[in-house]
Write an enzyme that holds these catalytic residues in place. Structure first.
Site, PDB file in Angstrom:
ATOM      1  N   ASP A 194       0.824  -1.208   0.000  1.00  0.00           N
ATOM      2  CA  ASP A 194       0.000   0.000   0.000  1.00  0.00           C
ATOM      3  C   ASP A 194       0.866   1.270   0.000  1.00  0.00           C
ATOM      4  O   ASP A 194       2.095   1.204  -0.082  1.00  0.00           O
ATOM      5  CB  ASP A 194      -0.955  -0.024   1.192  1.00  0.00           C
ATOM      6  CG  ASP A 194      -2.326   0.560   0.855  1.00  0.00           C
ATOM      7  OD1 ASP A 194      -2.368   1.569   0.138  1.00  0.00           O
ATOM      8  OD2 ASP A 194      -3.329  -0.007   1.308  1.00  0.00           O
ATOM      9  N   HIS A 195       0.191   2.408   0.085  1.00  0.00           N
ATOM     10  CA  HIS A 195       0.839   3.708  -0.091  1.00  0.00           C
ATOM     11  C   HIS A 195       2.008   3.925   0.875  1.00  0.00           C
ATOM     12  O   HIS A 195       1.978   3.506   2.037  1.00  0.00           O
ATOM     13  CB  HIS A 195      -0.185   4.839   0.104  1.00  0.00           C
ATOM     14  CG  HIS A 195      -0.658   4.966   1.525  1.00  0.00           C
ATOM     15  ND1 HIS A 195      -0.034   5.772   2.457  1.00  0.00           N
ATOM     16  CD2 HIS A 195      -1.688   4.391   2.177  1.00  0.00           C
ATOM     17  CE1 HIS A 195      -0.652   5.689   3.616  1.00  0.00           C
ATOM     18  NE2 HIS A 195      -1.667   4.852   3.474  1.00  0.00           N
ATOM     19  N   ASP A 196       3.052   4.537   0.348  1.00  0.00           N
ATOM     20  CA  ASP A 196       4.213   4.979   1.132  1.00  0.00           C
ATOM     21  C   ASP A 196       4.998   3.857   1.785  1.00  0.00           C
ATOM     22  O   ASP A 196       5.800   4.107   2.693  1.00  0.00           O
ATOM     23  CB  ASP A 196       3.788   5.990   2.196  1.00  0.00           C
ATOM     24  CG  ASP A 196       3.222   7.264   1.598  1.00  0.00           C
ATOM     25  OD1 ASP A 196       3.991   7.998   0.963  1.00  0.00           O
ATOM     26  OD2 ASP A 196       2.003   7.503   1.739  1.00  0.00           O
ATOM     27  N   CYS A 197       4.782   2.608   1.370  1.00  0.00           N
ATOM     28  CA  CYS A 197       5.623   1.517   1.872  1.00  0.00           C
ATOM     29  C   CYS A 197       7.029   1.647   1.290  1.00  0.00           C
ATOM     30  O   CYS A 197       7.214   2.130   0.168  1.00  0.00           O
ATOM     31  CB  CYS A 197       5.039   0.158   1.493  1.00  0.00           C
ATOM     32  SG  CYS A 197       3.582  -0.318   2.433  1.00  0.00           S
ATOM     33  N   GLU A 230       2.578   2.715   4.767  1.00  0.00           N
ATOM     34  CA  GLU A 230       3.784   3.178   5.452  1.00  0.00           C
ATOM     35  C   GLU A 230       4.555   2.068   6.155  1.00  0.00           C
ATOM     36  O   GLU A 230       5.318   2.315   7.090  1.00  0.00           O
ATOM     37  CB  GLU A 230       3.432   4.294   6.443  1.00  0.00           C
ATOM     38  CG  GLU A 230       2.765   5.489   5.768  1.00  0.00           C
ATOM     39  CD  GLU A 230       2.400   6.581   6.752  1.00  0.00           C
ATOM     40  OE1 GLU A 230       3.209   6.858   7.669  1.00  0.00           O
ATOM     41  OE2 GLU A 230       1.308   7.155   6.612  1.00  0.00           O
TER      42      GLU A 230
END
Length: 216
Positions: free
Chosen positions: A139-142, A159
């Protein structure tokens, strides 16, 4: 049509060869020290880089493109072999399956493999020689370090950080903002709710360090 080779001749090689079958790429050889025969009819099998060197010398061909097809918890070896190919002038491929989704602002490093049905979300960063296996969500910002393998069906919430050479088993879930330390192993089906130390092995729901029983 561009020539390419795979380092590894077992399951991951079959997956990648299928992925590239619809691309302007031609498989010309595989390298594997352990298998007896190549898994593809009419394709050369070399035991090590010396076989590749001999083929290049005998044919007079330019170095082909290449990709390391070794999965599991072998991230350090995958990265090393990728460097061996690069040192011989091979362009390192990146594999993204037609059914995978990679956000426009995500980054994917050389030699990484984003397989069927996977999702790499907004602002995610994927290092080099990473495997994002079938049906996995990043998912986002990983941030995924080089040499990581995320097995089929893994879910990384937003994250999450997975450090270099870690392995996350099939169906595991990592909750938001959790960090998986370098070289750690997350067992299949685990639910990770807190940070995992480098080199640790965690299993269960919620995930806890695996207890090693030493015989008396």
């Amino acid at each position: 049509m561009r020539d390419y080779i795979l380092w590894g001749a077992t399951g991951q090689a079959k997956v990648l060869a299928e992925l590239y079958r619809r691309r302007p790429l031609k498989l010309v050889g595989v390298i594997d020290r352990a298998v007896a025969t190549a898994p593809f009819a009419g394709i050369a099998l070399w035991r090590d880089e010396n076989g590749l060197d001999e083929w290049l010398r005998d044919t007079g061909c330019s170095p082909p493109a290449g990709l390391v097809a070794i999965g599991g918890g072998h991230g350090a070896e995958r990265r090393r072999l990728q460097q061996v190919l690069a040192d011989r002038g091979c362009d390192i491929l990146t594999a993204v399956h037609d059914t995978a989704y990679v956000a426009d602002d995500a980054t994917v490093g050389a030699g990484s493999q984003i397989l069927a049905g996977s999702v790499v979300g907004a602002c995610a960063q994927i290092g080099e020689a990473v495997i994002v296996n079938t049906g996995t969500t990043v998912d986002h910002d990983c941030r995924i370090g080089s040499g990581v393998h995320l097995a089929p069906g893994v879910t990384l919430a937003g994250e999450v950080v997975v450090e270099t050479d870690s392995f996350v088993g099939a169906g595991a879930t990592i909750l938001p903002r959790v960090r998986i330390g370098r070289g750690a192993v997350v067992g299949a089906g685990a639910v990770v709710t807190r940070d995992v130390n480098p080199g640790a092995v965690v299993v269960g729901v919620p995930a806890r360090p695996k207890t090693v029983i030493v015989p008396a």
